[in-house]
Design an enzyme around this catalytic site. Structure first.
Site, PDB file in Angstrom:
ATOM      1  N   LYS A  49       1.596 -62.934  35.382  1.00  0.00           N
ATOM      2  CA  LYS A  49       2.855 -63.768  35.228  1.00  0.00           C
ATOM      3  C   LYS A  49       4.127 -63.105  35.189  1.00  0.00           C
ATOM      4  CE  LYS A  49       5.044 -65.026  31.717  1.00  0.00           C
ATOM      5  NZ  LYS A  49       5.421 -65.595  30.280  1.00  0.00           N
ATOM      6  N   CYS A  76       8.399 -83.092  29.718  1.00  0.00           N
ATOM      7  CA  CYS A  76       7.018 -82.879  29.551  1.00  0.00           C
ATOM      8  C   CYS A  76       6.637 -82.060  28.517  1.00  0.00           C
ATOM      9  CB  CYS A  76       6.274 -82.620  31.037  1.00  0.00           C
ATOM     10  SG  CYS A  76       4.455 -82.986  30.876  1.00  0.00           S
ATOM     11  N   CYS A 114       7.295 -89.413  28.259  1.00  0.00           N
ATOM     12  CA  CYS A 114       6.739 -90.333  29.291  1.00  0.00           C
ATOM     13  C   CYS A 114       7.584 -91.417  29.604  1.00  0.00           C
ATOM     14  CB  CYS A 114       5.316 -90.809  29.132  1.00  0.00           C
ATOM     15  SG  CYS A 114       4.145 -89.528  29.101  1.00  0.00           S
ATOM     16  N   CYS A 148       1.862 -90.349  37.670  1.00  0.00           N
ATOM     17  CA  CYS A 148       1.308 -89.405  36.734  1.00  0.00           C
ATOM     18  C   CYS A 148      -0.125 -89.889  36.393  1.00  0.00           C
ATOM     19  CB  CYS A 148       1.799 -88.795  35.574  1.00  0.00           C
ATOM     20  SG  CYS A 148       1.495 -87.504  34.726  1.00  0.00           S
TER      21      CYS A 148
END
Length: 283
Positions: A119, A189, A196, A205
Site C-alpha cells: 500500500k 461509511c 447509511c 449498496c
C-alpha cells in the site's frame, strides 16, 4: 459526497504533509516518512508528527544521525511509535547508502525497505514519483470495497482487495480511488455504525443498513448468558494514538479484568424434599 474534499485525508494526508519548497529528493523522502507513520494512526496525528520532524529537519541524513529517544519524542503518539522509530532509522540508512538520500522509483525497491508494504509503495509511487503502479488499499478501501460488492465474493485482506480491484477497475481511476474511499470511510461509511441514512448509495449498496451487524454473543463472552464470572478486555491496536504521555520502557500493557458478576441474583436451587403424608384427625 466527496466533492468538497474536506475529510481529514484531504487536509492532512500524505499529499499535504511534505515541504513543497524542499528539494525533490527531500520531498519524496518526506512522502515516504508520512506514509510509514500513517499506519494505524489518524491523519491528524500523522500530520502533527511530520510537522515536528520537519521543524527538526526531516532529511535522510538528519534521521540517520538523530538518537532513538529524540526521534521517538518527535513522532509520538503515532501508533506503534517504538517500532516505527526502528523502521525509520533502518530505512534511512538504506536510502543513504543505496539511493544517495532519495527513495527508490520502483515498487520492488520500496517494499524492500523495513516497514514499507505494498500500500505504501503504490501510494509513494503515485504521490512522490507521479507514477501509477497500482492501487493503494488501506483498511478503508478494503472495507468499503467489500461492502459495495466490488470484490466478487469478498476478500480477506487489503492485498487481495488490491488485486481484485485492479482486475476490473480502469487504470485511469487507480490514483483516484484511494483518497476517494478513504475520505468516504472517514466521514460516512464508518467502520462501526456507518451513516447509511445519509449515504446516497443506500438504495444500491448491498450492505446498506446492515453493515457491521450485531453478532450473536459466543459462549463465554460477557454478553452471553452462560459467560464465566470474569473475562479479559483486549487492547485496541490503535490505543497508542491517544494523546497521553509516552509510557515508560518498563511499563507493559496488561489485560484488564472485569468486575465479577453478581452471584446472589436468586437463592440457590436446592433438591426438592418430598413431603411426607401427615395423618389427619378430626376434632
Amino acid at each position: 459526497m466527496r466533492s468538497a474534499r474536506d475529510a481529514p485525508v484531504d487536509l492532512m494526508g500524505a499529499e499535504k504533509c511534505y515541504d513543497t519548497h524542499a528539494p525533490d529528493e527531500v520531498r519524496r523522502y518526506q512522502v515516504l516518512v508520512s506514509l510509514m507513520l500513517s499506519s494505524q494512526t489518524r491523519d491528524q496525528v500523522t500530520s502533527a508528527a511530520l510537522q515536528r520532524l520537519r521543524a527538526h529537519g526531516c532529511t535522510v541524513d538528519n534521521i540517520v544521525n538523530i538518537d532513538d529517544d529524540t526521534l521517538g519524542q518527535l513522532i509520538y503518539p503515532v501508533g506503534f511509535w517504538r517500532t516505527k522509530v526502528k523502521y525509520l532509522k533502518q530505512t534511512s540508512v538504506i536510502l543513504q547508502r543505496e539511493f544517495r538520500g532519495d527513495i527508490s522509483n520502483t515498487v520492488e525497491g520500496l517494499v524492500r525497505l523495513p516497514g514499507v508494504g505494498p500500500k505504501m509503495a503504490h501510494l509513494a509511487m503515485d504521490i512522490a514519483w507521479h507514477q501509477v503502479s497500482g492501487i493503494g488499499v488501506d483498511t478503508h478501501v478494503h472495507r468499503i470495497s467489500n461492502r459495495l460488492g466490488w470484490t466478487r465474493g469478498g476478500t480477506k485482506n487489503p492485498e487481495e482487495t488490491r488485486k481484485a480491484l485492479e482486475d476490473w477497475l480502469p487504470r485511469d481511476l487507480w490514483s483516484e480511488i484511494n483518497w476517494l474511499l478513504v475520505g468516504f470511510g472517514q466521514q460516512v461509511c464508518l467502520p462501526v455504525n456507518p451513516l447509511c441514512s445519509v449515504c446516497l448509495n443506500k438504495h444500491s449498496c448491498p450492505s446498506a443498513h446492515q453493515a457491521s451487524p450485531a453478532k450473536r454473543p459466543k459462549a463465554g463472552s460477557p454478553r452471553s448468558p452462560h459467560s464465566p464470572k470474569t473475562s479479559r478486555v483486549k487492547l485496541e491496536p490503535g490505543s497508542l494514538c491517544l494523546g497521553l504521555p509516552p509510557p515508560s520502557s518498563s511499563s507493559s500493557a496488561t489485560p484488564v479484568k472485569e468486575e465479577p458478576l453478581a452471584t446472589a441474583l436468586s437463592p440457590p436451587l436446592l433438591p426438592r424434599k418430598r413431603k411426607s403424608k401427615a395423618k389427619t384427625f378430626s376434632t
